[in-house]
Every structure is written in structure tokens, then in C-alpha cells.
Scaffold this motif. Structure first.
Motif, PDB file in Angstrom:
ATOM      1  N   LEU B 263       7.718 -59.388  54.679  1.00  0.00           N
ATOM      2  CA  LEU B 263       7.901 -59.591  56.113  1.00  0.00           C
ATOM      3  C   LEU B 263       9.092 -60.501  56.333  1.00  0.00           C
ATOM      4  O   LEU B 263       9.207 -61.535  55.671  1.00  0.00           O
ATOM      5  N   PHE B 265      11.690 -63.201  57.313  1.00  0.00           N
ATOM      6  CA  PHE B 265      11.582 -64.612  57.688  1.00  0.00           C
ATOM      7  C   PHE B 265      12.691 -64.936  58.678  1.00  0.00           C
ATOM      8  O   PHE B 265      13.870 -64.771  58.365  1.00  0.00           O
ATOM      9  N   VAL B 285       4.333 -71.467  54.211  1.00  0.00           N
ATOM     10  CA  VAL B 285       4.022 -70.022  54.228  1.00  0.00           C
ATOM     11  C   VAL B 285       2.507 -69.944  54.390  1.00  0.00           C
ATOM     12  O   VAL B 285       1.760 -69.838  53.439  1.00  0.00           O
ATOM     13  N   LYS B 303      -0.785 -60.387  54.361  1.00  0.00           N
ATOM     14  CA  LYS B 303       0.365 -60.831  55.158  1.00  0.00           C
ATOM     15  C   LYS B 303       1.105 -61.985  54.481  1.00  0.00           C
ATOM     16  O   LYS B 303       2.332 -62.056  54.502  1.00  0.00           O
ATOM     17  N   TYR B 307       4.973 -62.541  53.757  1.00  0.00           N
ATOM     18  CA  TYR B 307       5.799 -63.663  54.199  1.00  0.00           C
ATOM     19  C   TYR B 307       6.453 -64.371  53.022  1.00  0.00           C
ATOM     20  O   TYR B 307       7.608 -64.810  53.083  1.00  0.00           O
ATOM     21  N   GLY B 310       9.186 -62.429  51.898  1.00  0.00           N
ATOM     22  CA  GLY B 310      10.182 -62.448  52.967  1.00  0.00           C
ATOM     23  C   GLY B 310      11.064 -63.690  52.886  1.00  0.00           C
ATOM     24  O   GLY B 310      12.289 -63.616  53.025  1.00  0.00           O
ATOM     25  N   ILE B 380       2.893 -69.758  59.942  1.00  0.00           N
ATOM     26  CA  ILE B 380       4.209 -69.124  59.954  1.00  0.00           C
ATOM     27  C   ILE B 380       4.353 -68.095  61.080  1.00  0.00           C
ATOM     28  O   ILE B 380       5.443 -67.598  61.371  1.00  0.00           O
ATOM     29  N   GLU B 381       3.251 -67.787  61.750  1.00  0.00           N
ATOM     30  CA  GLU B 381       3.347 -66.897  62.909  1.00  0.00           C
ATOM     31  C   GLU B 381       3.484 -67.688  64.207  1.00  0.00           C
ATOM     32  O   GLU B 381       3.424 -67.138  65.295  1.00  0.00           O
TER      33      GLU B 381
END
Ligand code: FAD
Lengths: 376, 641
Positions: B263, B265, B285, B303, B307, B310, B380-381
Motif C-alpha cells: 500500500l 505510503f 506502521v 493491511k 503498509y 509500502g 497509519i490510516e
């Protein structure tokens, strides 16, 4: 690790200009400048790799070092870009920090990029002069740590203050830390060994009579290196051994001397010294390979009966045990202890058990044993 | 979900799939009696025998510890050492929990204090382990660390370890847990384990939850405890899980091609999520949950893998880090570390103010001091927030009371680690592993005393707290503001104590009840050199069989290992040089000095000299050698009959 001073160099020139901070200029005649090469590690670096530095010694007319100085660098970091500024540090002949100096218009800066104010410069002088600064016990990593993060982002050049405000200048903790450790670190030992190698025995003994504690310790150490053991010097060292610290240093000195000088010093301290001083002597004697004669030990044993503390009695009797000196004289000095408080009396009893005793003494011992069964 | 009548239901096969644990793939839906192989067509080819293997076992212990993270290990070892027949259950193949090679979280402790001491290191079991690791694992290998832990655990007397075994349910009676139902995945065996006390150190607390122990998840609002850093209103957010990684240098440029699920970054918007090094992973992360962090574990794991790769893709391929050209990923986690899920409620809920005001509790048993390192909701979201708020640091250690370590409504259940009775905000500091381990030692010691006295943890706390505290202090735990005062200790009753030449401190400080230097007061005796001696003398002969010493390991310097060798800079490798390596002891028996005990190659701060009972009027302790430091230094001496 102390790297030894490598060498004494040539006189650079006579009539050196001394520049104070702020630019005033002083001229000192008849001062010779000597350069000493040292391998030192930077206190602000993690790694102990060493760099060669030159320590300058200014020597006065009488051949005595008056001042030392060395150029070091101060580091400060901003956004991970670190800038180095050369700073000249001065020490006196004992290796105590005196002052710092910025030359060639160099300026110190803080983390926010702002230059040091004149207050900051003054404060730096105060910080560096404080031998007991909290900076002393801090590791460089403590300075560099920002906050406790779980991870790895803990180290950054932007230092945050973790010590009380007096010890550092805000935004320049690393500078303060680096310079403090330069000013008050291992350099002192280097300077002392240079000074010590230059001073004469007479100059050193002068410290014994009038100096501060630090100077006395220094003088005793140096006199040992100079192997100065004539009666006058030995007498002055003995007199100087007034505190526990000095007594230890003095004993180190006497341990390197000829046997008679050593034994004589110990006998004198045993007769007149404080418990703390005597303890140091008796321990030295117990551990020493120098051979004390029975006559000497018997004379020492005269002190036993006057001891007030259990520990002192124990030390004396341990010594006699260790040296296998259970003579009639020692027995005579120990018998009276049977009437003292139980710890002392019992110690004497156990010592006497292994000695050749007269009939009367044996009976006295038996009586003690009967009356003190519960304590044995 | 309670299972008071597990066996009845079990024999009827009436338990549906929803009641069974999600995490264990081997548990079949229709056969809760998992040892039943009557329908198997099972033949032993060697013997030709057909039959039904019995794979259900019942065991009984005094204390069962669930979960072998650093809290659980400490709890189990201390329970066993304090005489309880103890079982340690761990659902993974390795010990250590978040600190194991599976997750590789650094064993941090109280550090970055804003006071005279910046580090105030934990002593007791966690320190023993960290020193052993320095001794047996100088290479700082994580798989070896697992086995250092393994050796430490399996060699303890009274302690049984079961790996790959998950506690999945509790059988209760009244407000007590009677049995734990456990599943050992490797041997397909169901264990039914009876015990007087249960200590749930599993982080998530499945067993405790199944027993009906009260718990919370999410964040308290400001009002409840007057916590200035708490959100205005309570919500469901917990700090998240994280996947770690470790890299290595290939010595030549090496490409990186991200996996399909990576995903992207968004570094521009990443708000303090700075990439400052490439050596180890990035704690930010991280993914939490607003509702049920346990339920979304598998999707979050997927996920997080995305990440993690990513971020690595960004480092390797954005062009911004040419210094990382030669760097490659060498190890990547597959099971995220866990910060927060259930917090079980005890008789007290420790909160921000208690920490900030350094509140003194009469029942303190542990301390903490990590900053209030609260990670942002969403991890991280939630790039608009910094990854951690780092609300505040502490000046000195704060106290943790025993009332946080047992359940308020299940009478034989204790806790330690990240699942104890603290507010979300307090957890942002107490979750640190050194602190968790100290809670473990306290809970395990308490469980053993409860088993011995046949009392509940609450009763122990109200009526016998001094017994627990004294035992902990004796076992080298430090409790702020609680000096030891053990009446059984003969050292305190000596008529004379003296030592060889002193360089700092005083021999009198060796029995003043404090076994470390505190920021403002020293409590040590340091001799001038090694080969030092310490003598204690009594008026009348006393019977002795043990002498305890507390040596120096430098509690202001860290000793844990790191994923990133750079971080050893401030530490020393190997055993702390200040620590005594060789110690012996003579007793004066009938007026003669006789050697009664020797310890060589010592690795522990708490040095135990044990011997057959002797009648002595004095002892002489010889501090012969250190691990490198020039002087012998002690903080405490104790003598016991
Ligand atoms: C990525 C990350 C980074 C962190 N960074 C740091 C840091 O730098 N320093 C620090 O000190 N702390 C850090 N923390 C916090 C710290 O790791 C945890 O708070 C701490 O490990 C909790 O310890 P514990 O023993 O309570 O639980 P855990 O370490 O979670 O151990 C619990 C164990 O119980 C097992 N278990 C669970 N359920 C069961 C069951 N039903 N039956 C049997 N066994 C079970 C688990 O598998 C696990 O092994 C971090 C946490 C994370 C996730």
C-alpha cells in the motif's frame, strides 16, 4: 584509558600574545610555549577512536608551567546538519579549567540557528567552571535523546533538555556537554603528568605544606614518581596524610619506598593517627610482602589494648594472626581485652586460644569461657 | 462466555462453532471433545494395532499463568520460585510475546526521565533475563533470544511450560475459575487444567473474558478520571498493532520490487512519521480499531503487511534515499505486535493523575516511568495526527498498586502486563515491557502466596500486603517509597558491620532497606578495589543458611538488546562490568573462620549464597572479582536462618 603524553617539544617562541575573550590583548614576557602531543577521544562521539591533539604549555621564567591551552571543536546540530566551531580552552597548571576563547571571529550558535547572546557566553563560562555539573555523569546518548519513543526515532540532533536549566544553555545542550567534558575530562590527568614531570621535588613539597587537598594529592603522587624518599620529604608526606584520601595516597607513596621508611611511617601513624588512617596502614601491612620483624610487630601490638572499637581490635589481631606473631608480648597486650565488651573480649579470647599461655593466663581464659558460654 | 457446565454440553456435542475460539484452526465445530478419535480409521503401521488415541488430559496446578510474554514469564517464574506448582501456557512456539523473535519489540523500561536519573532500570526477573541474554547471546540474535528465554523458563523448579497451547475457555463456579480449557495445536490435545489461582498475562485476556471478568476497551473521556490528555468524550479507539522489520547491507546496489498487496505510503502527509534510518522497522506502521481490535486482527495484519512494504518501497524507489541503495529487508514480521485490547478491571484503575502526581499507594508493588506515549487513533490510516502524541515525560518513577493486578469480580484471577486495570491514558505509559514484567513478578509472587495461604488476591491485598511487598523486595524488586523492613533478616540486627577500605557510600547503607541509589540519596557501599571484605558480627551465635547480596549492574544504563546495533552505543556489551563475578563467604564457627559458600561466574544482581545451616557469631563476605569494574560495590546484604 589514559594515553601518555608523548613528548615535550621545542620552545615555540618567546613573548607570546595572550588573547582574552572579548579581544583584549595582554603581553607576557619571558613565557616559553611548549607543545605536547596527545591522543584523545572526542567526548561527544560515541566511539572511543582517538585523534591527535596538541596541548600547549606556557612556561614562566621560573620554569613552572603557568597555563595550558588546547583547541577543540564544539558541535551543534540543526536539522541533522552539524556545524563545528573551534574553541580554545585554558587550564591552570593543575589541569583545572580556567576560561574559553573564541578566535577568528568564530561564534557559537543554538539549535534554532540563533547566535549565542552575551549572556549565553557568560553562562557558558559558569557552566564549564562547575566541576560538579550534572553533565559529568551523563552519557552523550542521554543528551541526544528526545523523547521516549517506542521505536528508533529517539535519537536526533535537536537536543531536548533533560537536566536542570543551570547546567546547560537552552538549545545548546550538546555544545555545553561537549565543552564541559573537554574542559573537565581526562585532560586533567594529562596536564598533571606534564606539570609533575617539570616541577622539582622542592616545588612539589611546597604544595604539601600550603596547598589545597587536590594539590596535596597531586604532589604525593608526583613525589612517588620522582622516587623522592629522603627523610625530609617522607616526613612532609607523613604530615600531609591528614584525611582518609590523603592517607591512602600517602600509603601508596610509602609502599614504593625502602622497607625501613615504610615500616617507620606505619609505626608513627599507628601511634598517633586516627582510626581511619590506622586502618589503611594495617591493611597495607597485612597485604604487604615486606617482612616485618617480630620485634616490630610486638611494638605495634602495644597499641592493641588502647583500641576502643571492635573493628580496630579485630584488625590488629587479624594482622598478628596473619603474620603468625603470637608472642608473649602480644599476649600480654591482649589479655586485658577479656574484660571489655563482649565483641572485643570474645575476639581476644579466640586469638588467645591459639597462643602459648602461662598457667594464670590459661585460668583466666577458662574463666572467660565459663562465664560467656552463650556468646561463643 | 461462561462454561460452568462444559462437560455436560461437551458430551452432548452441543457447542456450536460460534463459541469456539477464532484463532485455533484445528478446533472442529462439531467435536468439542477433541480427543475423541472413535470415528477415526486409525492404524499404527508398526504394530498393526488399531485403536483410539487418548488426547485429552486433566492436570492440576497451584498457579496457572496464561501467556508467556515478558509479563507471563515473570509471573510464572516468581510463582514457581515462591513455592507454587506452576504451569505456564503459551499459544506460540516461542516465548516472549511481543518481545519474541516473532515480533521483535525492544524490551524497554523506565527511561528518558526528566530528572537526575534519566534511566531507572527494572531489577528482579526481567533484569536476570536481560543479563543472561547479554551473556549467552552476544550476537544479539532474536532466535537465540527466544531460546535464552526458553532455557531460563525450563530450568526453574516447580514450573511446567506448555508451548503451542492456547487457553480457550474457562469453567467457573460462582465467582471463581475452576478450570481452564486449553488446546495444544501440535499434539491435537485438549488439556483441562485445574488450579487454585489463574494469572492472565495473555495481553488479550481470552480466558479472563470467558470467565466473565469485567473489562474495558477504548478510551476513557476526560471527565472520568480528570485526565487532561484524554479525549473530551469516551470512544472505542485503542492503540494499534504493528509489523516490524530488519534490514541488512548487501554491499552493492540491490533492487526492491514491492509485492502485489503493498500500500502506497504518502510521505508528504505523514506528519512526524519520519524515515530517519533503514535498519529496523517503523513503530508507526500501525493499525488500531475503533470497535474491536481483536475481531479485525487478520484483516489488519494483511493491511499492515501492505503498509510495511509500502514504506519500504518509498525508501527504496522514491529516489529520496540514495543511501538505502544497498539495503535490503532481511527479516519481516508476519504476526503484528499488539499494544492494546482488553483492560481488565481491578479494585483500582490507575489513571493519568496518579502517574503525574507520583501518588503513593500503600499497596504498591511495581513502578513505571515511560512517557505518556499515546499513539494516535487509526495509526497509519490517520496521517493528519502524529503517530504518537508524546504527551509528557515523568521526572521520577511512579507507583503501581497491587489492586490493579487482580480482577474485581473473579476472585481467583490476577493479571499482569498490558491487560491490567489502568485507564487507556495510563496504559500509554505502563505498557512498556520492563514495567509489564515487574507487574508479572508481583502478580506471580502474589498468586503463590495466595495458594499457600488459601486466600484470594483481594484478601492478600487488604490483610497481608506487607508479606507480598517484603517478598518482592527480597527478590530484588524495587518499590518506590517502600523500604524493606524484614524482621527475619539478621543483617539488620548485627552488632557490628564493617568492611574494607571504602571509596564511597557506607556499609551501614547495606541494610537501610533500599537496594539501589535513588536520584537524591545513595544506598550503596563501594570498596576501594576488588578483593574487598564485609564482616557482620552478632553478640550471640545465630543459625544461618542463606546470605543475599545485591550487587551493582548500573541501573542508570540500559542493557536490552536491539534490532539496530547502533543503539548499543550507550550500553556495554556483555555482563555489566560493575557486577560481582566471584563472591564467597566465611562463617565464624566456634571461633574459627570456615568457608561456607562460594558463587562463581555470577550473572545476577541478587546473589544468593545458600548453605547448610551453620551456627556463627560472624560472617565475612569476600567480594573477590567483578566483571571488569575496578571496585566491589554492593547495595544490600541480608542474612537468613
Ligand atoms: C510494535 C510494538 C512496538 C512496541 N514498542 C515497545 C518498545 O519499544 N518497548 C517496550 O517496552 N514496549 C513496546 N511496546 C509495548 C509492549 O510490547 C507490550 O505492551 C508488552 O509486550 C506487553 O507484554 P505482555 O507480556 O503483557 O503481553 P505480550 O507480549 O503480548 O504477551 C502475551 C503472550 O500471551 C500469548 N497469548 C495470548 N493469548 C493467549 C491464550 N489465550 N493462551 C495462551 N497464550 C496466549 C501471546 O501469544 C503472547 O505471546 C510495543 C508494542 C508493539 C506492538
Amino acid at each position: 584509558m589514559i594515553k601518555k603524553v608523548l613528548s615535550l617539544f621545542f620552545a615555540l617562541f618567546i613573548g607570546l600574545l595572550f588573547q582574552n575573550f572579548g579581544g583584549t590583548v595582554g603581553v607576557s614576557d619571558n613565557v616559553k610555549l611548549f607543545a605536547h602531543t596527545l591522543s584523545l577521544s572526542d567526548p561527544a562521539k560515541y566511539r572511543p577512536d582517538t585523534t591527535v591533539y596538541t596541548l600547549y604549555e606556557a612556561r614562566g621564567e621560573n620554569g613552572v608551567p603557568t597555563e595550558y591551552y588546547m583547541d577543540v571543536v564544539s558541535v551543534y546540530c540543526l536539522d541533522e546538519v552539524c556545524k563545528v566551531v573551534p574553541v580554545r580552552l585554558y587550564w591552570n597548571m593543575m589541569g583545572d579549567f580556567v576560561k574559553y576563547e573564541l578566535r577568528n571571529n568564530n561564534k557559537l550558535e543554538k539549535a534554532d540557528g540563533k547566535p549565542f547572546s552575551s549572556k549565553d557566553y557568560e553562562k557558558l563560562q559558569t557552566i564549564l567552571s562547575d566541576k560538579n555539573s550534572p553533565l559529568r555523569d551523563m552519557a552523550i546518548g542521554d543528551i541526544l535523546k528526545t523523547s521516549s519513543t517506542e521505536g528508533v526515532d529517539a535519537i536526533s540532533g535537536a537536543t531536548t533538555l533533560v537536566i536542570d536549566g543551570k547546567a546547560t544553555i537552552k538549545g545548546a545542550t550538546l555544545t555545553c556537554y561537549t565543552l564541559w567534558h573537554w574542559a573537565n575530562g581526562l585532560i586533567k590527568q594529562h596536564i598533571q603528568s606534564v606539570t609533575g614531570s617539570i616541577l622539582t621535588t622542592n616545588q612539589l613539597t611546597a604544595f604539601l605544606e600550603t596547598g589545597e587537598l587536590d594539590e596535596k594529592l597531586f604532589a604525593i603522587k608526583q613525589l612517588k614518581i620522582h622516587k623522592a624518599y629522603d627523610a625530609k620529604v617522607a616526613g612532609l608526606v607523613l604530615q600531609a596524610m591528614a584525611t582518609e584520601e590523603l592517607a591512602k595516597e600517602g600509603l601508596n607513596y610509602f609502599e614504593q619506598s625502602a622497607d625501613e621508611v615504610y615500616f617507620d611511617a606505619i609505626a608513627k601513624i599507628a601511634a598517633n593517627g586516627t582510626d581511619e588512617q590506622v586502618k589503611i596502614c594495617l591493611r597495607s601491612l597485612a597485604g604487604s610482602t615486606k617482612k616485618a620483624t617480630p620485634a616490630y610487630l610486638n611494638r605495634l601490638a602495644l597499641q592493641i589494648a588502647r583500641q576502643q572499637s571492635y573493628q580496630m581490635v579485630d584488625l590488629y589481631l587479624e594482622l598478628m594472626d596473619k603474620k603468625d606473631n603470637r608472642t608473649a608480648e602480644v599476649v600480654a597486650g591482649t589479655m586485658p581485652l577479656l574484660d571489655r565488651e563482649i565483641l572485643i573480649a570474645r575476639r581476644a579470647y579466640w586469638f588467645l586460644q591459639h597462643c602459648d599461655l602461662s598457667k594464670a593466663q590459661q585460668q583466666q581464659l577458662k574463666k572467660f569461657e565459663r562465664e560467656n558460654k552463650d556468646y561463643l | 462466555m461462561k462454561r460452568r457446565d462444559f462437560f455436560k454440553k461437551g458430551t452432548q456435542g452441543a457447542i456450536g462453532v460460534s463459541m469456539l475460539p477464532v484463532l485455533t484452526s484445528s478446533v472442529s465445530a462439531s467435536a468439542p471433545d477433541m480427543a475423541d478419535r472413535s470415528a477415526d480409521n486409525w492404524q499404527q503401521l508398526g504394530s498393526g494395532k488399531k485403536g483410539i488415541p487418548t488426547r485429552k488430559k486433566e492436570l492440576t496446578f497451584d498457579v496457572v499463568v496464561i501467556g508467556a510474554g515478558m509479563a507471563g514469564i515473570s509471573a510464572a517464574v516468581s510463582a514457581a520460585r515462591n513455592g507454587a506448582n506452576t504451569l505456564l501456557l503459551q499459544d506460540r512456539p516461542v516465548l516472549g510475546g511481543n518481545a519474541s523473535s516473532e515480533m521483535r519489540v525492544t524490551v524497554n523500561g523506565v527511561q528518558s526521565l526528566n530528572g537526575k536519573h534519566t534511566v531507572e532500570r527494572e531489577t528482579g526477573i526481567v533484569e536476570e533475563i536481560l543479563i543472561e541474554n547479554r551473556y549467552y547471546n552476544p550476537q544479539e540474535s532474536y532466535p537465540i533470544w527466544d531460546h535464552v528465554l526458553y532455557d531460563y523458563v525450563v530450568r526453574q523448579k516447580n514450573l511446567t511450560l506448555m508451548l503451542n497451547t492456547q487457553a480457550i475457555d474457562a469453567v467457573t463456579s460462582g465467582n471463581k475459575i475452576v478450570k481452564a480449557i486449553c488446546w495444544q495445536s501440535t499434539s491435537e490435545t485438549e488439556f483441562v487444567i485445574k488450579s487454585a489461582l489463574f494469572v492472565d498475562c495473555s495481553g488479550d485476556g481470552l480466558l479472563a473474558a470467558k470467565a466473565g471478568a469485567e473489562y474495558r476497551t477504548g478510551r476513557e473521556g476526560k471527565a472520568e478520571f480528570g485526565e487532561s490528555f484524554a479525549p473530551e468524550k469516551p470512544d472505542g479507539w485503542v492503540m494499534g498493532d504493528t509489523l516490524m522489520m530488519i534490514s541488512k547491507d548487501m554491499g552493492e546496489p540491490t533492487p526492491f520490487y514491492p509485492p502485489s498487496y503493498a500500500l502506497k505510503f504518502d510521505a508528504e502527509k505523514a506528519n512526524d512519521r519520519a524515515v530517519k534510518q533503514f535498519k529496523e522497522g517503523f513503530w508507526w506502521v500501525e493499525l488500531g480499531s475503533e470497535f474491536d481490535v481483536i475481531a479485525v486482527r487478520e484483516s489488519n495484519r494483511h493491511k499492515l503487511m501492505g503498509y510495511m512494504y509500502g514504506v519500504w518501497d518509498y525508501i527504496k524507489n522514491s529516489g529520496k534515499y540514495p543511501e538505502a541503495a544497498n539495503t535490503v529487508l532481511d527479516w519481516v514480521g508476519s504476526i503484528p505486535g499488539r499494544r492494546e485490547s482488553r483492560r481488565f478491571m481491578g479494585d483500582y484503575i490507575l489513571s493519568q493523575k496518579d502517574l503525574e502526581e507520583y501518588r503513593h499507594f500503600p499497596d504498591s508493588v511495581a513502578f513505571g516511568g515511560w512517557s505518556l506515549d499515546e499513539h494516535c487513533p487509526g495509526g497509519i490510516e490517520n496521517l493528519s495526527d502524529p503517530p504518537s502524541y508524546f504527551h509528557a515525560r515523568f521526572k521520577q518513577p511512579y507507583e503501581i498498586p497491587f489492586r490493579c493486578l487482580y480482577s474485581k469480580n473473579i476472585s481467583n484471577l490476577l493479571f499482569a502486563g498490558r491487560n491490567v486495570s489502568v485507564s487507556h491514558m495510563a496504559l500509554s505509559s505502563t505498557r512498556i515491557i520492563g514495567t509489564c514484567a515487574m507487574m508479572g513478578q508481583a502478580a506471580g509472587t502474589a498468586a503463590a502466596i495466595c495458594a499457600r495461604k488459601n486466600i484470594s488476591p483481594r484478601k492478600l491485598g487488604t490483610d497481608f500486603i506487607a508479606i507480598l511487598q517484603e517478598q518482592l523486595l527480597r527478590d530484588d524488586v524495587y518499590i518506590p517509597n517502600r523500604p524493606a523492613a524484614d524482621s527475619a533478616d539478621w543483617a539488620r540486627k548485627a552488632s557490628a558491620v564493617f568492611g574494607s577500605s571504602t571509596i564511597s557510600g557506607d556499609v551501614k547503607l547495606l541494610y537501610d532497606g533500599y537496594s539501589r541509589d535513588e536520584a537524591e540519596t545513595i544506598h550503596h557501599w563501594e570498596a576501594d578495589g576488588v578483593n574487598a571484605e564485609l564482616q557482620l558480627e552478632w553478640e550471640k551465635p545465630i543459625a544461618l543458611s542463606q546470605i543475599l547480596l545485591k550487587g551493582d549492574t548500573n541501573l542508570q544504563r540500559q542493557i536490552m538488546m536491539h534490532k539496530n546495533p547502533e543503539k548499543n552505543k550507550n550500553q556495554v556489551k556483555g555482563v555489566p562490568p560493575e557486577l560481582l563475578k566471584k563472591v564467597s563467604c566465611e562463617g565464624r564457627i566456634n571461633g574459627k573462620w570456615v568457608e561456607i559458600a562460594t558463587v562463581d561466574n555470577n550473572l545476577t544482581r541478587l546473589i544468593k549464597l545458600s548453605f547448610d545451616t551453620v551456627n556463627v557469631t560472624a560472617v565475612r563476605i569476600k567480594l573477590t572479582e567483578t566483571w571488569g569494574y575496578k571496585n566491589a560495590k554492593l547495595f544490600e546484604v541480608r542474612c537468613y536462618s
